[in-house]
Design a protein around this motif. Structure first.
Motif, PDB file in Angstrom:
ATOM      1  N   MET A   7       3.893  14.259   2.619  1.00  0.00           N
ATOM      2  CA  MET A   7       3.178  13.961   1.386  1.00  0.00           C
ATOM      3  C   MET A   7       2.058  14.962   1.150  1.00  0.00           C
ATOM      4  SD  MET A   7       4.323  11.468  -0.349  1.00  0.00           S
ATOM      5  CE  MET A   7       2.987  11.011  -1.421  1.00  0.00           C
ATOM      6  N   GLU A  33      -7.564  13.435  11.366  1.00  0.00           N
ATOM      7  CA  GLU A  33      -8.175  12.208  10.850  1.00  0.00           C
ATOM      8  C   GLU A  33      -7.460  11.782   9.563  1.00  0.00           C
ATOM      9  OE1 GLU A  33     -10.332  10.337  12.379  1.00  0.00           O
ATOM     10  OE2 GLU A  33     -10.593   8.951  10.708  1.00  0.00           O
ATOM     11  N   LEU A  36      -1.089  11.461  10.536  1.00  0.00           N
ATOM     12  CA  LEU A  36      -0.486  11.027  11.800  1.00  0.00           C
ATOM     13  C   LEU A  36       0.658  11.983  12.117  1.00  0.00           C
ATOM     14  CD1 LEU A  36      -0.242   7.132  11.481  1.00  0.00           C
ATOM     15  CD2 LEU A  36      -1.670   8.403  13.077  1.00  0.00           C
ATOM     16  N   MET A  43       4.481   7.939  17.278  1.00  0.00           N
ATOM     17  CA  MET A  43       3.200   8.608  17.055  1.00  0.00           C
ATOM     18  C   MET A  43       2.747   9.341  18.309  1.00  0.00           C
ATOM     19  SD  MET A  43       1.024   5.790  15.113  1.00  0.00           S
ATOM     20  CE  MET A  43       2.209   4.666  14.465  1.00  0.00           C
ATOM     21  N   ALA A  61      -2.243  10.205   5.540  1.00  0.00           N
ATOM     22  CA  ALA A  61      -2.717   8.818   5.402  1.00  0.00           C
ATOM     23  C   ALA A  61      -3.574   8.663   4.165  1.00  0.00           C
ATOM     24  CB  ALA A  61      -3.513   8.440   6.644  1.00  0.00           C
ATOM     25  N   ILE A  62      -3.887   9.776   3.506  1.00  0.00           N
ATOM     26  CA  ILE A  62      -4.836   9.741   2.381  1.00  0.00           C
ATOM     27  C   ILE A  62      -4.147   9.313   1.101  1.00  0.00           C
ATOM     28  CG2 ILE A  62      -6.310  11.195   0.931  1.00  0.00           C
ATOM     29  CD1 ILE A  62      -7.623  11.325   3.419  1.00  0.00           C
TER      30      ILE A  62
ATOM     31  N   LYS B  58       0.541   1.288   1.881  1.00  0.00           N
ATOM     32  CA  LYS B  58       0.347   0.904   3.283  1.00  0.00           C
ATOM     33  C   LYS B  58      -0.806  -0.071   3.502  1.00  0.00           C
ATOM     34  CE  LYS B  58      -2.605   4.832   4.176  1.00  0.00           C
ATOM     35  NZ  LYS B  58      -3.033   4.885   2.764  1.00  0.00           N
ATOM     36  N   ASP B  59      -1.924   0.121   2.763  1.00  0.00           N
ATOM     37  CA  ASP B  59      -3.111  -0.688   3.033  1.00  0.00           C
ATOM     38  C   ASP B  59      -2.903  -2.153   2.658  1.00  0.00           C
ATOM     39  OD1 ASP B  59      -4.868   1.609   3.803  1.00  0.00           O
ATOM     40  OD2 ASP B  59      -4.395   2.211   1.765  1.00  0.00           O
ATOM     41  N   GLU B 204      -7.723   4.567   6.778  1.00  0.00           N
ATOM     42  CA  GLU B 204      -6.380   4.655   6.187  1.00  0.00           C
ATOM     43  C   GLU B 204      -5.359   5.011   7.254  1.00  0.00           C
ATOM     44  OE1 GLU B 204      -6.099   5.808   1.804  1.00  0.00           O
ATOM     45  OE2 GLU B 204      -7.032   7.503   2.781  1.00  0.00           O
ATOM     46  N   LEU B 208      -2.023   3.059   8.238  1.00  0.00           N
ATOM     47  CA  LEU B 208      -0.710   3.709   8.291  1.00  0.00           C
ATOM     48  C   LEU B 208      -0.064   3.444   9.660  1.00  0.00           C
ATOM     49  CD1 LEU B 208       1.461   5.587   7.085  1.00  0.00           C
ATOM     50  CD2 LEU B 208       0.122   7.548   7.875  1.00  0.00           C
ATOM     51  N   HIS B 220       5.327   5.259   0.128  1.00  0.00           N
ATOM     52  CA  HIS B 220       4.473   6.342   0.612  1.00  0.00           C
ATOM     53  C   HIS B 220       4.060   7.272  -0.529  1.00  0.00           C
ATOM     54  CE1 HIS B 220       3.629   9.237   4.231  1.00  0.00           C
ATOM     55  NE2 HIS B 220       2.562   8.903   3.570  1.00  0.00           N
TER      56      HIS B 220
END
Lengths: 65, 312
Positions: A7, A33, A36, A43, A61-62, B58-59, B204, B208, B220
């Motif tokens: 992504m 941060e 992942l 992971m 993850a953002i 995801k959250d 976040e 995830l 996603h």
């Protein structure tokens, strides 16, 4: 190794050599941060060794909103 | 790395806690954080009815899952905003989760129930899609919770969301917003339902990891309207600081609540709340912003209809 960023846009790159997840993040300039790192759906911690034949996924993850 | 709790091989490293966990111990950490937040901030009681608003991301999916797992009386709520493709795909994710987990869900469809699509209306009245979307979501969260007799509305806002909002508000010194930012927005009117953010201390990345560890399906892809949002830039900047100095993000937020927020309280002026003349929901005006939007959508429809005797 093949590194696949998922992504926001799918992008694949080939990286040479054996290195740790932390070294890979530094080399490709992505934040551990914000992302992942997975291999075979598992992971990985920053100290994990990555080999030439590995396929590694980097999941962001953002999100906005 | 080894798991700090059980000594097994770790799968996730949490730099700000200088701790690594295996999958199952991470879940203990995660659920302890959520339980602690609910208790510390007095979000809700064990028998309260909670409306969890879910987007399919995801959250919110993590929040829905953990609250069900902790045994709370939870109902999901999904709003289909009519954003092409994205809304339908996320609705399917939510419906599949509801079926698989036997979890009740309320689905609202703006286009079907109210007759307008958000992207089209935003273009017509020249407002940003995101601001329209926010107005509509806030209205429906409260209306559905009130009509259904829920005690609280829970959202999946995480540490990154809250820290990015705080950074944005500090950068432009929005005193009023700084006074109001909180993990719990109490009910200030009998027709306003309390809003809570049980994940506000979890990043976040941790959310995830939680959905991945639990095999929870989620969407996603990003909402097409969120690409390039300033909140994403703020999150990236905060994560750069976090990489260099672990714990910065959480300290920024929690120390604001502990030490900084009190200096802005005087800017939180009590506003006079009325009931909307059309729908009865709470508003600071005579007609609430949602009903005003509906009126604008109706007017656009009438204006674009062929008039009698009009030539084509």
């Amino acid at each position: 190794m093949r590194v696949i960023f998922k992504m926001p846009f799918r992008r694949e790159i080939e990286v040479k050599g054996v290195k740790t997840v932390k070294q890979l993040a530094e080399e490709l300039n992505f934040s551990l941060e914000s992302n992942l790192v997975l291999r075979d759906g598992k992971m990985l911690t920053p100290d994990e060794k990555l080999n030439e034949e590995d396929v590694v996924e980097v999941l962001s993850a953002i999100s906005g909103g | 790395m080894r798991c700090r709790r059980c000594g097994e091989k770790a799968e996730i490293y949490l730099k700000r806690h200088n701790t690594a966990f295996c999958s199952s111990c991470f879940q203990v950490y995660y659920s302890e954080q959520v339980k602690r937040n609910i208790k510390r901030e007095k979000m809700f009681k064990p028998n309260d009815r909670i409306l969890v608003v879910v987007s399919g991301g995801k959250d919110s999916m993590a929040l829905w899952h953990i609250l069900l797992k902790l045994g709370y009386n939870v109902t999901g709520m999904y709003i289909n905003l009519g954003i092409c493709g994205y809304s339908d795909r996320s609705q399917e994710v939510v419906e599949r989760f509801s079926q698989a987990n036997n979890a009740p869900v309320i689905i609202k469809n703006i286009e079907k129930e109210y007759g307008f699509s958000i992207p089209a209306l935003a273009r017509e009245i020249r407002r940003s899609t995101c601001s329209l979307c926010g107005t509509i979501k806030r209205y429906l969260f409260n209306k559905v919770a009130l009509d259904g007799g829920f005690n609280a509305v829970a959202t999946g806002h995480n540490l990154d969301d809250e820290a990015a909002t705080l950074l944005g508000n500090v950068l432009s010194w929005q005193e009023g917003y700084l006074a109001r930012q909180s993990p719990v927005l109490p009910s200030t009117h009998p027709k306003l339902v309390k809003k809570v953010k049980p994940l506000y201390t979890l990043t976040e990345r941790e959310n995830l990891a939680y959905v991945l560890f639990n095999g929870i399906e989620f969407i996603h892809e990003e909402c097409p309207h969120a690409l390039g949002a300033s909140s994403i830039l703020y999150k990236e900047i905060l994560n750069k600081l976090e990489d260099e100095s672990p714990g910065t993000k959480q300290r920024f937020l929690t120390n604001f609540y502990k030490k900084g927020k009190k200096f802005f309280e005087k800017y939180s002026e009590p506003v006079k709340l009325n009931e909307c003349k059309i729908c009865g929901q709470v508003t600071t005006a005579e007609i609430c912003s949602f009903c005003r939007l509906r009126q604008m959508a109706e007017k656009k429809k009438v204006d674009s209809m062929p008039q009698e005797g009009e030539d084509f």
